[in-house]
Each structure stands twice: as structure tokens, then as C-alpha cells.
Motif scaffolding. Sequence first.
Motif, mmCIF file in Angstrom:
data_model
loop_
_atom_site.group_PDB
_atom_site.id
_atom_site.type_symbol
_atom_site.label_atom_id
_atom_site.label_comp_id
_atom_site.label_asym_id
_atom_site.label_seq_id
_atom_site.Cartn_x
_atom_site.Cartn_y
_atom_site.Cartn_z
ATOM 1 N N GLN A 48 -3.863 1.354 -1.228
ATOM 2 C CA GLN A 48 -2.919 1.010 -2.293
ATOM 3 C C GLN A 48 -3.632 0.339 -3.462
ATOM 4 O O GLN A 48 -3.330 0.616 -4.619
ATOM 5 N N PHE A 52 -3.587 1.607 -7.367
ATOM 6 C CA PHE A 52 -3.186 0.804 -8.522
ATOM 7 C C PHE A 52 -4.320 0.673 -9.532
ATOM 8 O O PHE A 52 -4.082 0.649 -10.739
ATOM 9 N N GLN A 55 -4.260 3.839 -11.514
ATOM 10 C CA GLN A 55 -3.139 3.832 -12.445
ATOM 11 C C GLN A 55 -3.445 2.955 -13.656
ATOM 12 O O GLN A 55 -3.133 3.309 -14.790
#
Length: 65
Positions: A48, A52, A55
Motif C-alpha cells: 500500500q 501511495f 500516486q
Amino acid sequence: MQILGVEVFEAVYSYLKQAKQQNASEEEIRRHLEKLVSRASDCFEVDQLLYFEEQLQASESCLQL
């Protein structure tokens, strides 16, 4: 880092980052992670974190255009 420990976290982070860049299969990733930790699912939060980061980089790239 608290769950995996610093050394294992760094190994998992580096491996996942490289595996994603090389488009490794989920099965290949799982097998490799099981060599580093007892349960590959313990690496979900690291995955995760990488998501992120990707992103954030994509957002920053868009803002620079």
C-alpha cells in the motif's frame, strides 16, 4: 516497520518496488515474499505504501505539466 522490523521492511520494500517495475506476477511476488516473512500478507501495508508513493509521483508529474 513495527510489524516486520527495519531490515525485513527494507528488504520487502526494495523487492516490491523492483517487482512492480518488472511487472512480476502476483504468484512470483508471493513466493518471494514468503522467503522473507512467515506470511506474505504481512507485506500488504508495504504494498500500500508503494501504491501511495506511485500516486503521489503521478500527481506531482501532472502538476508540473
